[in-house]
Design a protein around this motif. Structure first.
Motif, PDB file in Angstrom:
ATOM      1  N   SER A 158       0.833  -1.210   0.000  1.00 19.05           N
ATOM      2  CA  SER A 158       0.000   0.000   0.000  1.00 19.05           C
ATOM      3  C   SER A 158       0.862   1.251   0.000  1.00 19.05           C
ATOM      4  O   SER A 158       1.992   1.252   0.504  1.00 19.05           O
ATOM      5  CB  SER A 158      -0.916   0.007   1.234  1.00 19.05           C
ATOM      6  OG  SER A 158      -0.149   0.037   2.423  1.00 19.05           O
ATOM      7  N   THR A 211      -5.239   3.826   6.007  1.00 17.14           N
ATOM      8  CA  THR A 211      -4.729   2.755   5.151  1.00 17.14           C
ATOM      9  C   THR A 211      -4.586   1.455   5.927  1.00 17.14           C
ATOM     10  O   THR A 211      -4.877   0.363   5.403  1.00 17.14           O
ATOM     11  CB  THR A 211      -3.360   3.155   4.564  1.00 17.14           C
ATOM     12  OG1 THR A 211      -3.430   4.494   4.071  1.00 17.14           O
ATOM     13  CG2 THR A 211      -2.960   2.220   3.446  1.00 17.14           C
ATOM     14  N   THR A 212      -4.154   1.563   7.186  1.00 17.86           N
ATOM     15  CA  THR A 212      -3.985   0.375   8.026  1.00 17.86           C
ATOM     16  C   THR A 212      -5.307  -0.360   8.231  1.00 17.86           C
ATOM     17  O   THR A 212      -5.364  -1.596   8.171  1.00 17.86           O
ATOM     18  CB  THR A 212      -3.392   0.772   9.384  1.00 17.86           C
ATOM     19  OG1 THR A 212      -2.108   1.370   9.184  1.00 17.86           O
ATOM     20  CG2 THR A 212      -3.243  -0.437  10.299  1.00 17.86           C
ATOM     21  N   LEU A 235       3.446  -1.026   4.013  1.00 18.38           N
ATOM     22  CA  LEU A 235       2.843   0.303   4.001  1.00 18.38           C
ATOM     23  C   LEU A 235       3.936   1.322   3.698  1.00 18.38           C
ATOM     24  O   LEU A 235       4.851   1.525   4.499  1.00 18.38           O
ATOM     25  CB  LEU A 235       2.189   0.606   5.351  1.00 18.38           C
ATOM     26  CG  LEU A 235       1.592   2.005   5.555  1.00 18.38           C
ATOM     27  CD1 LEU A 235       0.518   2.278   4.502  1.00 18.38           C
ATOM     28  CD2 LEU A 235       1.008   2.138   6.953  1.00 18.38           C
ATOM     29  N   THR A 276       6.168  -0.769   7.921  1.00 21.89           N
ATOM     30  CA  THR A 276       6.245   0.537   7.282  1.00 21.89           C
ATOM     31  C   THR A 276       7.579   0.698   6.571  1.00 21.89           C
ATOM     32  O   THR A 276       8.613   0.203   7.041  1.00 21.89           O
ATOM     33  CB  THR A 276       6.069   1.659   8.310  1.00 21.89           C
ATOM     34  OG1 THR A 276       7.057   1.525   9.346  1.00 21.89           O
ATOM     35  CG2 THR A 276       4.687   1.606   8.939  1.00 21.89           C
TER      36      THR A 276
END
Length: 314
Positions: A158, A211-212, A235, A276
């Protein structure tokens, strides 16, 4: 009705059961559904709305329009005032409503349509002029759509981004994200943040929990579909300050008011559900959902989204 199943026997049993309950007719492999055209090849499955796009252009009287390369000029900020109100706002509202449905296969116009739809209560001449430019862009490639590739690992990746204080009227920031399963774009969103962020880091970080949450839901969906996804979803964010907030468990004056968002992201990181990663701004694909881009950058991101036009001569 669309029926899908990875077990041929179960699919056959389901169709037999539906046939005993209702009078149905099997139309074969999916090719057209509610304006969406589906085509298959060795590369994968493509979705587009070519006929629907041409109908919109005909409704707008722009079938013969000169094509444009981008849907919206860079650095454009539409104000609620600045020109005369439209004498017939119903036409504007009808066209924008049809464009909203078009975004299900045209993610690159999502930002422009989102911006134009915020003026539907009182559209003005400069709003309609901006919409006309979008129609000129659609004229350039009415058959453009998404390709769901057959190749590549089934891994969730993402990109999340935010444009700080983008709205010139409310000064709220814009959150945008897009999620890929392998090489295929499966989810995207643009939304104005509900609060005013006091820094770009805060605006960027507020896009991360949004987004998470979507990644968490998609992981559950893949689990229901019996698609194994053991590794953490990736992410990507282009703001180092936001990444430091996600990694640093210490709260201070700059972050205590977004503690709930911090918990949302950090809990998923600690559980191994997401990881991340920093991405350079020039490679931040989610930029296409938060602001109008210049032509070279727009075209670059368009290719990364997996948007293709199967009707283009080879």
């Amino acid at each position: 009705m669309i029926i899908t199943e990875n077990d041929d026997d179960a699919l056959r049993d389901l169709k037999h059961f539906l046939g005993t309950c209702f009078k149905i007719k099997e139309l074969g492999p999916l090719k057209y559904f509610l304006g969406v055209e589906i085509a298959r090849s060795k590369s994968g499955i493509s979705f587009c709305q070519r006929k629907y796009t041409l109908d919109i252009l005909e409704d707008a009287g722009l079938l013969g329009a000169k094509p444009k390369k981008i849907p919206m000029e860079a650095n454009v900020a539409l104000m609620p005032t600045g020109s005369d109100p439209l004498k017939d706002p119903t036409r504007y509202r009808r066209l924008i409503g049809r464009l909203i449905y078009l975004t299900i296969t045209r993610p690159e116009i999502t930002y422009a349509v989102n911006t134009l739809s915020q003026s539907m209560h009182e559209p003005r001449k400069h709003h309609f002029d901006t919409a006309r430019r979008l129609f000129h862009y659609l004229k350039g490639a009415p058959g453009q759509g998404l390709l769901f590739s057959l190749n590549g690992p089934l891994h969730l990746t993402s990109y999340c981004d935010a444009d700080w204080a983008r709205c010139p009227f409310t000064r709220r920031s814009i959150t945008g994200y897009c999620i890929f399963l392998g090489k295929s774009l499966i989810s995207w969103k643009i939304k104005k943040q509900v609060t005013i962020s006091r820094s770009s880091a805060e605006a960027e970080y507020r896009s991360m929990p949004a987004t998470t949450c979507e990644l968490t839901w998609l992981r559950y969906l893949l689990q229901d579909l019996q698609v194994k996804h053991h590794q953490p979803a990736t992410l990507l964010c282009d703001n180092n300050a936001a990444l430091y907030i996600a990694a640093n468990p210490v709260y201070h004056e700059r972050t205590k008011h977004i503690k709930l968002d911090c918990h949302t992201v950090r809990e998923r990181i600690q559980n191994g559900e997401i990881q991340t990663t920093h991405v350079q701004t020039k490679h931040q694909v989610a930029d296409i959902f938060t602001k109008p881009l210049p032509t070279p950058l727009f075209q670059s991101h368009l290719g990364k989204l997996g948007v293709i036009d199967i009707h283009t001569p080879t």
